[in-house]
Design a protein around this motif. Structure first.
Motif, short mmCIF file in Angstrom:
data_model
loop_
_atom_site.label_atom_id
_atom_site.label_comp_id
_atom_site.label_asym_id
_atom_site.label_seq_id
_atom_site.Cartn_x
_atom_site.Cartn_y
_atom_site.Cartn_z
N VAL A 61 31.40 20.35 10.31
CA VAL A 61 30.95 20.60 8.94
C VAL A 61 31.79 19.82 7.95
O VAL A 61 31.27 19.23 6.98
CB VAL A 61 30.99 22.11 8.63
CG1 VAL A 61 30.71 22.36 7.15
CG2 VAL A 61 30.01 22.87 9.50
N SER A 62 33.10 19.77 8.17
CA SER A 62 33.98 19.03 7.28
C SER A 62 33.65 17.54 7.28
O SER A 62 33.65 16.89 6.24
CB SER A 62 35.44 19.25 7.68
OG SER A 62 35.80 20.61 7.58
N VAL A 74 36.87 24.00 3.27
CA VAL A 74 36.09 24.22 4.50
C VAL A 74 36.99 24.03 5.72
O VAL A 74 37.01 24.85 6.64
CB VAL A 74 34.88 23.27 4.56
CG1 VAL A 74 34.19 23.37 5.93
CG2 VAL A 74 33.90 23.56 3.44
N TYR A 75 37.74 22.94 5.69
CA TYR A 75 38.64 22.64 6.81
C TYR A 75 39.84 23.59 6.83
O TYR A 75 40.16 24.17 7.88
CB TYR A 75 39.11 21.19 6.71
CG TYR A 75 39.97 20.74 7.86
CD1 TYR A 75 39.40 20.37 9.08
CD2 TYR A 75 41.35 20.68 7.74
CE1 TYR A 75 40.18 19.96 10.15
CE2 TYR A 75 42.15 20.27 8.81
CZ TYR A 75 41.55 19.90 10.01
OH TYR A 75 42.34 19.50 11.06
N SER A 88 30.74 16.27 7.97
CA SER A 88 29.41 16.09 7.36
C SER A 88 29.47 16.02 5.84
O SER A 88 28.64 15.35 5.21
CB SER A 88 28.47 17.21 7.80
OG SER A 88 28.82 18.44 7.19
N VAL A 89 30.44 16.69 5.23
CA VAL A 89 30.54 16.65 3.76
C VAL A 89 31.54 15.60 3.29
O VAL A 89 31.76 15.45 2.10
CB VAL A 89 30.93 18.04 3.19
CG1 VAL A 89 29.83 19.06 3.51
CG2 VAL A 89 32.27 18.51 3.72
N ASN A 90 32.11 14.87 4.24
CA ASN A 90 33.03 13.77 3.92
C ASN A 90 32.62 12.54 4.72
O ASN A 90 33.28 12.17 5.71
CB ASN A 90 34.48 14.16 4.25
CG ASN A 90 35.03 15.21 3.31
OD1 ASN A 90 35.43 14.92 2.19
ND2 ASN A 90 35.05 16.47 3.77
N PRO A 91 31.55 11.87 4.30
CA PRO A 91 31.01 10.75 5.09
C PRO A 91 31.96 9.56 5.21
O PRO A 91 31.75 8.69 6.06
CB PRO A 91 29.73 10.37 4.33
CG PRO A 91 29.91 10.93 2.96
CD PRO A 91 30.73 12.16 3.12
N LEU A 117 40.66 15.74 6.34
CA LEU A 117 39.52 16.54 5.89
C LEU A 117 39.96 17.73 5.04
O LEU A 117 39.13 18.34 4.36
CB LEU A 117 38.73 17.04 7.10
CG LEU A 117 38.10 15.96 7.98
CD1 LEU A 117 37.62 16.54 9.30
CD2 LEU A 117 36.95 15.29 7.23
N ARG A 171 36.44 16.07 0.06
CA ARG A 171 35.47 16.90 -0.65
C ARG A 171 35.39 18.24 0.06
O ARG A 171 35.27 18.30 1.28
CB ARG A 171 34.10 16.21 -0.63
CG ARG A 171 33.05 16.91 -1.47
CD ARG A 171 31.71 16.20 -1.36
NE ARG A 171 30.70 16.81 -2.22
CZ ARG A 171 29.40 16.55 -2.15
NH1 ARG A 171 28.96 15.68 -1.23
NH2 ARG A 171 28.55 17.13 -2.97
N TYR A 172 35.45 19.32 -0.70
CA TYR A 172 35.47 20.67 -0.15
C TYR A 172 36.55 20.83 0.92
O TYR A 172 36.26 21.26 2.06
CB TYR A 172 34.10 21.04 0.45
CG TYR A 172 32.95 20.90 -0.51
CD1 TYR A 172 32.95 21.54 -1.74
CD2 TYR A 172 31.85 20.10 -0.17
CE1 TYR A 172 31.88 21.40 -2.62
CE2 TYR A 172 30.78 19.95 -1.04
CZ TYR A 172 30.81 20.60 -2.27
OH TYR A 172 29.76 20.45 -3.13
#
Length: 201
Positions: free
Chosen positions: A27-28, A55-56, A30-33, A45, A51-52
């Motif tokens: 997930v981490s 989450v990590y 996926s939001v940090n391409p 991450l 970004r976000y």
């Protein structure tokens, strides 16, 4: 019987931690391409540039709580003193993993707590493997000792392209151990009376 069922339920924390850890990473990513496993470290991450990052970081704390629970199960259901030591080290590894999320990349203690998570996990696997050999679980014990020795040797001898690939290697070895130990633990609890910490075996 209730004690035995509770012990088996606590042991599920191990396989769940394996799944959740990779889910948090996925997930981490996926939001940090911008993240590349060939150039970065997983800790990126959760750093200031991510970004976000929560989450990590929060995800690691959640995984750590499962690791600690699993370590307690290992102590509770272990067959000898080496198993108790292995479970105790696994609980300490969980504490360091939680600190990896708390002291995220960019903070002073981050490198220290990250390294000591793997060191403690390796000590846990080695102690548990010796305990398995002494308990007569020879196939599992040999694999666990090989994992414990292969972790630091592989880290030192292989030229890893990035910190993330090295970390993935270490995590994968811990995953194999966690699942193998889960098989041993459930075999023990399935054929035993309710377990309590400190029971003489």
């Amino acid at each position: 019987m209730e004690g035995g069922r509770a012990a088996r339920a606590a042991c599920l924390a191990g396989p769940i931690a394996v799944f959740l850890a990779w889910l948090v990473i996925a997930v981490s990513v996926s939001v940090n391409p911008w993240f590349s496993i060939w150039r970065n470290a997983f800790s990126d991450l959760g750093g200031p540039q991510a970004r976000y990052p929560w989450v990590y970081n929060y995800g690691l704390v959640a995984v750590a709580s499962l690791v600690i629970t699993y370590g307690a199960c290992m102590v509770d259901a272990g067959l000898n003193k080496f198993h108790y030591v292995g479970g105790s080290f696994f609980m300490v590894a969980g504490l360091f993993l939680a600190m990896v999320g708390i002291y995220h990349e960019g903070t002073y203690p981050h490198v220290f707590v990250s390294q000591w998570f793997f060191y403690q996990a390796d000590l846990s696997v080695l102690a548990w493997g010796v305990g398995s050999l002494r308990a007569g679980h020879r196939s599992a014990g040999y694999v666990e000792v090989a994992i414990a020795l292969g972790g630091p040797l592989g880290a030192a001898m292989i030229r890893w392209p990035s910190d993330a690939t090295l970390e993935a290697y270490g995590i994968a070895l811990i995953d194999v151990f966690a699942i193998l130990a889960y098989y041993e633990l459930t075999r023990v609890t399935r054929h035993s009376t309710p377990l309590t910490v400190g029971t003489s075996r």
